[in-house]
Design a protein around this motif. Structure first.
Motif, PDB file in Angstrom:
ATOM      1  N   TRP A 147       0.957  -1.261   0.015  1.00  0.00           N
ATOM      2  CA  TRP A 147       0.135  -0.102   0.054  1.00  0.00           C
ATOM      3  C   TRP A 147       0.942   0.987   0.009  1.00  0.00           C
ATOM      4  N   ASN A 148       1.889   1.124   0.711  1.00  0.00           N
ATOM      5  CA  ASN A 148       2.671   2.437   0.888  1.00  0.00           C
ATOM      6  C   ASN A 148       3.359   2.796  -0.509  1.00  0.00           C
ATOM      7  N   GLU A 149       3.822   1.539  -1.025  1.00  0.00           N
ATOM      8  CA  GLU A 149       4.528   1.844  -2.340  1.00  0.00           C
ATOM      9  C   GLU A 149       3.612   2.351  -3.369  1.00  0.00           C
ATOM     10  N   MET A 150       2.407   1.917  -3.399  1.00  0.00           N
ATOM     11  CA  MET A 150       1.353   2.596  -4.325  1.00  0.00           C
ATOM     12  C   MET A 150       1.191   4.082  -3.992  1.00  0.00           C
ATOM     13  N   VAL A 151       0.937   4.237  -2.704  1.00  0.00           N
ATOM     14  CA  VAL A 151       0.728   5.674  -2.449  1.00  0.00           C
ATOM     15  C   VAL A 151       1.744   6.612  -2.747  1.00  0.00           C
ATOM     16  N   SER A 152       2.970   6.202  -2.487  1.00  0.00           N
ATOM     17  CA  SER A 152       4.377   6.703  -2.942  1.00  0.00           C
ATOM     18  C   SER A 152       4.400   7.344  -4.597  1.00  0.00           C
ATOM     19  N   ILE A 153       3.933   6.141  -5.305  1.00  0.00           N
ATOM     20  CA  ILE A 153       4.166   6.476  -6.637  1.00  0.00           C
ATOM     21  C   ILE A 153       2.891   7.247  -7.259  1.00  0.00           C
ATOM     22  N   LEU A 154       1.888   7.245  -6.632  1.00  0.00           N
ATOM     23  CA  LEU A 154       0.610   8.035  -7.114  1.00  0.00           C
ATOM     24  C   LEU A 154       0.942   9.361  -6.648  1.00  0.00           C
ATOM     25  N   SER A 155       1.500   9.626  -5.450  1.00  0.00           N
ATOM     26  CA  SER A 155       1.651  10.926  -4.907  1.00  0.00           C
ATOM     27  C   SER A 155       2.427  11.622  -5.923  1.00  0.00           C
ATOM     28  N   ASP A 156       3.212  11.476  -6.674  1.00  0.00           N
ATOM     29  CA  ASP A 156       3.927  12.018  -7.348  1.00  0.00           C
ATOM     30  C   ASP A 156       3.413  12.176  -8.884  1.00  0.00           C
ATOM     31  N   ARG A 157       2.033  11.678  -8.929  1.00  0.00           N
ATOM     32  CA  ARG A 157       1.672  11.857 -10.316  1.00  0.00           C
ATOM     33  C   ARG A 157       0.160  12.573 -10.453  1.00  0.00           C
ATOM     34  N   GLY A 158       0.104  13.752  -9.438  1.00  0.00           N
ATOM     35  CA  GLY A 158      -1.156  14.449  -9.771  1.00  0.00           C
ATOM     36  C   GLY A 158      -1.452  15.025 -11.088  1.00  0.00           C
ATOM     37  N   ASN A 159      -2.619  14.826 -11.250  1.00  0.00           N
ATOM     38  CA  ASN A 159      -2.897  15.719 -12.707  1.00  0.00           C
ATOM     39  C   ASN A 159      -2.147  14.901 -13.960  1.00  0.00           C
ATOM     40  N   ILE A 160      -1.689  13.775 -13.594  1.00  0.00           N
ATOM     41  CA  ILE A 160      -0.748  12.989 -14.710  1.00  0.00           C
ATOM     42  C   ILE A 160      -1.631  11.789 -15.135  1.00  0.00           C
ATOM     43  N   GLU A 161      -1.835  11.589 -16.276  1.00  0.00           N
ATOM     44  CA  GLU A 161      -2.697  10.328 -16.790  1.00  0.00           C
ATOM     45  C   GLU A 161      -1.637   9.258 -16.614  1.00  0.00           C
ATOM     46  N   THR A 162      -2.301   8.189 -15.927  1.00  0.00           N
ATOM     47  CA  THR A 162      -1.553   7.070 -15.365  1.00  0.00           C
ATOM     48  C   THR A 162      -2.148   5.690 -15.706  1.00  0.00           C
ATOM     49  N   THR A 163      -1.233   4.799 -16.139  1.00  0.00           N
ATOM     50  CA  THR A 163      -1.838   3.329 -16.436  1.00  0.00           C
ATOM     51  C   THR A 163      -1.722   2.357 -15.507  1.00  0.00           C
ATOM     52  N   MET A 164      -2.793   1.698 -14.740  1.00  0.00           N
ATOM     53  CA  MET A 164      -2.325   0.781 -13.954  1.00  0.00           C
ATOM     54  C   MET A 164      -2.928  -0.533 -14.407  1.00  0.00           C
ATOM     55  N   LYS A 165      -2.275  -1.713 -13.801  1.00  0.00           N
ATOM     56  CA  LYS A 165      -2.660  -3.129 -13.796  1.00  0.00           C
ATOM     57  C   LYS A 165      -3.469  -3.434 -12.684  1.00  0.00           C
ATOM     58  N   VAL A 166      -4.698  -3.889 -12.769  1.00  0.00           N
ATOM     59  CA  VAL A 166      -5.448  -4.251 -11.592  1.00  0.00           C
ATOM     60  C   VAL A 166      -6.187  -5.614 -11.676  1.00  0.00           C
ATOM     61  N   GLN A 187      -3.867  11.644  -5.637  1.00  0.00           N
ATOM     62  CA  GLN A 187      -4.793  10.969  -5.008  1.00  0.00           C
ATOM     63  C   GLN A 187      -5.887  10.410  -5.835  1.00  0.00           C
ATOM     64  N   ILE A 188      -6.176   9.175  -5.601  1.00  0.00           N
ATOM     65  CA  ILE A 188      -7.202   8.652  -6.730  1.00  0.00           C
ATOM     66  C   ILE A 188      -8.516   8.314  -6.176  1.00  0.00           C
ATOM     67  N   GLY A 189      -8.618   8.526  -4.590  1.00  0.00           N
ATOM     68  CA  GLY A 189      -9.904   8.516  -3.903  1.00  0.00           C
ATOM     69  C   GLY A 189     -10.301   6.957  -3.566  1.00  0.00           C
ATOM     70  N   ILE A 190      -9.409   6.262  -2.855  1.00  0.00           N
ATOM     71  CA  ILE A 190      -9.697   4.984  -2.240  1.00  0.00           C
ATOM     72  C   ILE A 190      -8.996   4.731  -0.719  1.00  0.00           C
ATOM     73  N   HIS A 191      -9.811   4.212   0.090  1.00  0.00           N
ATOM     74  CA  HIS A 191      -9.189   3.959   1.318  1.00  0.00           C
ATOM     75  C   HIS A 191      -8.576   2.608   1.478  1.00  0.00           C
ATOM     76  N   ILE A 192      -7.717   2.301   2.441  1.00  0.00           N
ATOM     77  CA  ILE A 192      -7.157   1.443   2.865  1.00  0.00           C
ATOM     78  C   ILE A 192      -8.121   0.015   2.939  1.00  0.00           C
ATOM     79  N   PHE A 193      -7.514  -1.002   2.309  1.00  0.00           N
ATOM     80  CA  PHE A 193      -8.691  -2.103   2.620  1.00  0.00           C
ATOM     81  C   PHE A 193      -8.736  -2.987   4.024  1.00  0.00           C
ATOM     82  N   PHE A 194     -10.056  -3.271   4.590  1.00  0.00           N
ATOM     83  CA  PHE A 194      -9.753  -3.902   5.763  1.00  0.00           C
ATOM     84  C   PHE A 194     -10.391  -5.230   5.563  1.00  0.00           C
TER      85      PHE A 194
END
Length: 422
Positions: free
Chosen positions: A234-253, A280-287
């Motif tokens: 989770w922390n790695e994902m947050v770190s990457i997305l944190s630097d991509r504000g307003n940047i179109e991003t491709t993710m594998k889900v 920020q993409i608007g998701i909360h941590i999974f419980f």
């Protein structure tokens, strides 16, 4: 303050009791004679004897001990000294007095040789010079000059006579019981939580109208890669997305059904109060609400704390962390007060588990005077096929204890300094 004091005593009492219980149970399992099971140090507040063991509660709640039979009887006896005996009709010793208490039943005896390991002593009656060898009954006692009663233990039931593996387990059991306590505490806490926070990059609750919602991400989906960069936490994902504000991003889900999809998402640029920004993409941590997650939570938390303790130790050895960062009993007392007043019962339980892991881990360090130091000496004994001499073991332990006391004084002084400076 009273609430903090009570919490502090209870927490330390539980930690010490569980730790010493491990030593006690494995000593009993090995057939070692346990003289005393003590919680605390200093003057006795309460004592009771059950079976062959004296159970005591002492004034200072910062430790405890399990006193196992060693060669301590011989510490009270010296060759070539007068002692006073009680004997039965078969001339077998039932009691050894170090001083005459003016009793007509006591017989003076000149002690020549101490052979307690063979169940006897040798010496002379005053009226003749013939060397006598007198046996000792199973329940014989030594009455010391201060009227302390020490039971003479058969050689086979002394700690030093126990099998090497049993001695290893006796010393290892204390820290292991602390780890077991932490696992039970954290597992219990897990069942009070709404769910276990996942460290993986799994999508939790999706914020409506957020970039994640627009990309049709759903709770339970797992992000496995961002811009072809693998994501493992989770922390790695947050770190990457944190630097991509307003940047179109491709993710594998990876979807909940196991299929993998490629989605395009543009993280929203969020302005921070300090003038910086992050994506920020608007998701909360999974419980995770599953039974398995709650059962394994205790193990994962305990292992995580063990790893963090060794990280701190490594930082100290490399010089990146100084002694001024350590806390002693006063710092723990302050932390107990903060936890007690701000987090409630669950917070206190979590703090108990945290301290229990720390106590177990620190005791496993190969430092003379700690359980780890004793285990190290036992491993050394196993390698060389014979134990080191008692005098050398005593000196090694003494040096270790002195070093620990010096460290405790330094840490306590730092605690006091911080208390008054703040």
């Amino acid at each position: 303050m009273l609430k903090t004091i009570i919490s502090f005593i209870l927490i330390f009492g539980v930690l010490v009791f569980i730790h010493e219980l491990g030593h006690f149970l494995f000593a009993k399992r090995a057939g070692v004679f346990v003289r005393e099971f003590a919680i605390g140090f200093g003057p006795k507040l309460y004592q009771t004897k059950y079976g062959e063991t004296l159970y005591t509660l002492r004034m200072l709640p910062l430790g405890g001990y399990v006193m196992m039979a060693g060669d301590d009887e011989e510490d009270y006896l010296e060759e070539n000294q007068f002692i006073y005996l009680e004997v039965n009709e078969e001339q077998v010793i039932t009691m050894i007095h170090l001083t005459d208490n003016a009793s007509l039943t006591l017989l003076p005896f000149y002690l020549k040789d101490i052979q307690l390991e063979h169940g006897r002593i040798r010496g002379f009656w005053p009226e003749n010079d013939v060397l006598q060898s007198l046996p000792i009954v199973k329940e014989s006692y030594i009455i010391t000059e201060d009227n302390k009663k020490i039971q003479i233990v058969p050689e086979a039931r002394k700690y030093s006579s126990a099998h090497l593996l049993n001695r290893f387990l006796i010393n290892l059991a204390g820290p292991l019981f602390n780890f077991l306590l932490a696992i039970i505490v954290f597992t219990g806490i897990a069942f009070f939580l709404p769910g276990i926070p996942s460290n993986s990059a799994v999508v939790g609750e999706v914020v409506p109208d957020s970039p994640a919602a627009q990309a049709q991400l759903e709770e339970g989906d797992q992000i496995v890669a961002i811009e072809d960069q693998k994501v493992s936490s989770w922390n790695e994902m947050v770190s990457i997305l944190s630097d991509r504000g307003n940047i179109e991003t491709t993710m594998k889900v990876e979807k909940k059904d196991g299929s993998v999809e490629s989605v395009t998402i543009t993280p929203k640029l969020i302005e921070n109060e300090d003038g910086t920004s992050h994506g920020q993409i608007g998701i909360h941590i999974f419980f995770d609400k599953s039974f398995g997650a709650k059962i394994t939570y205790g193990l994962k938390q305990t292992w995580g704390i063990i790893a963090s303790v060794f990280t701190v130790i490594y930082s100290m050895l490399t010089g990146s962390l100084g002694l001024d960062q350590l806390g002693g009993p006063i710092a723990i007392f302050q932390a107990t007060g903060e936890v007690t007043h701000s987090t409630g019962f669950i917070g206190v339980l979590s703090f108990l588990g945290f301290l229990s892991v720390n106590l177990g881990t620190m005791n496993l360090l190969p430092i003379p005077g700690l359980d780890g130091g004793k285990i190290f000496l036992l491993l050394f004994e196993a390698i060389r096929k014979k134990p080191i001499s008692k005098d050398k073991e005593y000196m090694i332990t003494l040096i270790g204890v002195v070093c620990i006391l010096i460290l405790m004084l330094i840490v306590t002084w730092q605690d006091i300094s911080r208390l008054f400076l703040n």
